[in-house]
Design an enzyme around this catalytic site. Structure first.
Site, PDB file in Angstrom:
ATOM      1  N   LYS A  52      47.852  42.572  39.404  1.00 49.89           N
ATOM      2  CA  LYS A  52      46.423  42.608  39.712  1.00 49.89           C
ATOM      3  C   LYS A  52      46.224  42.423  41.207  1.00 49.89           C
ATOM      4  O   LYS A  52      46.700  41.473  41.787  1.00 49.89           O
ATOM      5  CB  LYS A  52      45.686  41.493  38.962  1.00 49.89           C
ATOM      6  CG  LYS A  52      45.479  41.765  37.505  1.00 49.89           C
ATOM      7  CD  LYS A  52      44.779  40.611  36.849  1.00 49.89           C
ATOM      8  CE  LYS A  52      43.309  40.854  36.787  1.00 49.89           C
ATOM      9  NZ  LYS A  52      42.594  39.815  36.015  1.00 49.89           N
ATOM     10  N   ARG A 102      29.604  30.073  30.079  1.00 52.13           N
ATOM     11  CA  ARG A 102      28.324  30.502  30.637  1.00 52.13           C
ATOM     12  C   ARG A 102      27.402  31.060  29.561  1.00 52.13           C
ATOM     13  O   ARG A 102      26.197  30.893  29.643  1.00 52.13           O
ATOM     14  CB  ARG A 102      28.549  31.586  31.691  1.00 52.13           C
ATOM     15  CG  ARG A 102      29.274  31.094  32.915  1.00 52.13           C
ATOM     16  CD  ARG A 102      29.627  32.243  33.806  1.00 52.13           C
ATOM     17  NE  ARG A 102      30.569  33.114  33.102  1.00 52.13           N
ATOM     18  CZ  ARG A 102      31.269  34.069  33.658  1.00 52.13           C
ATOM     19  NH1 ARG A 102      31.126  34.330  34.932  1.00 52.13           N
ATOM     20  NH2 ARG A 102      32.109  34.791  32.959  1.00 52.13           N
ATOM     21  N   HIS A 134      32.917  27.207  39.188  1.00 47.33           N
ATOM     22  CA  HIS A 134      34.265  26.677  38.938  1.00 47.33           C
ATOM     23  C   HIS A 134      34.341  25.226  39.400  1.00 47.33           C
ATOM     24  O   HIS A 134      34.853  24.356  38.702  1.00 47.33           O
ATOM     25  CB  HIS A 134      35.332  27.467  39.715  1.00 47.33           C
ATOM     26  CG  HIS A 134      35.521  28.869  39.280  1.00 47.33           C
ATOM     27  ND1 HIS A 134      35.528  29.902  40.178  1.00 47.33           N
ATOM     28  CD2 HIS A 134      35.761  29.419  38.070  1.00 47.33           C
ATOM     29  CE1 HIS A 134      35.751  31.031  39.531  1.00 47.33           C
ATOM     30  NE2 HIS A 134      35.893  30.762  38.248  1.00 47.33           N
ATOM     31  N   SER A 186      33.204  35.234  39.775  1.00 53.86           N
ATOM     32  CA  SER A 186      33.918  35.650  40.990  1.00 53.86           C
ATOM     33  C   SER A 186      33.692  37.129  41.266  1.00 53.86           C
ATOM     34  O   SER A 186      33.509  37.537  42.416  1.00 53.86           O
ATOM     35  CB  SER A 186      35.415  35.374  40.840  1.00 53.86           C
ATOM     36  OG  SER A 186      35.668  33.996  40.763  1.00 53.86           O
TER      37      SER A 186
END
Length: 159
Positions: A41, A90, A17, A127
């Site tokens: 969440k 990615r 990030h 993450s």
């Protein structure tokens, strides 16, 4: 002034990030890191903790500021007069999802999305993976900023 938005949940912020944020800061006059707030969440770090961690990790970047938002990204960007989003990719699977989001955002408000290829050193990094490895005592040093590593150790009871 050229402004962009780097959105995400950043639970926690990783060096991947940070690489994207730093690269955006080299291209834009101001970078707003937008942390999506989704109260339904349950993350490892609270919204306030994530803001604090990113602010500390980006302290060397004077053109970066951190804000949270709820609702649609396009509304957040429009309210702040931000015309572009910068996202890291990615792999092909990222591209499939991110392209759909970019096209929807453009359709809704004309918000442009710029993709940057992830630094190969971080192409595997997420993450979720950091949290999983750290939760089992694995070494994630070098994958997250030092301040995040310290907080992970505190949160997970590791030294």
């Amino acid at each position: 002034m050229r402004r962009c938005l780097c959105p995400g949940s950043f639970d926690p912020v990783t060096n991947g990030h940070l690489d994207v944020i730093e690269r955006a800061a080299s291209l834009f006059d101001e970078v707003v890191v937008g942390i999506g707030a989704n109260e339904s969440k349950k993350g490892l770090f609270s919204l306030d903790e994530r803001i604090d961690l990113i602010e500390k990790a980006c302290a060397h970047l004077p053109s970066v500021r951190v804000e949270s938002f709820e609702g649609l990204l396009v509304d957040f960007a429009r309210e702040r007069g931000i015309p572009a989003v910068v996202k890291g990719l990615r792999a092909v699977t990222d591209f499939d999802y991110e392209l759909q989001m970019a096209q929807m955002n453009y359709r809704l408000t004309g918000l442009e999305t710029l993709f940057v290829a992830t630094n190969p050193d971080y192409s595997f990094l997420s993450s979720s993976l950091v949290k999983e490895v750290a939760s089992y005592g694995g070494d994630v040093a070098g994958l997250v900023p030092d301040v995040v590593l310290q907080r992970l150790h505190e949160r997970l009871g590791r030294r």
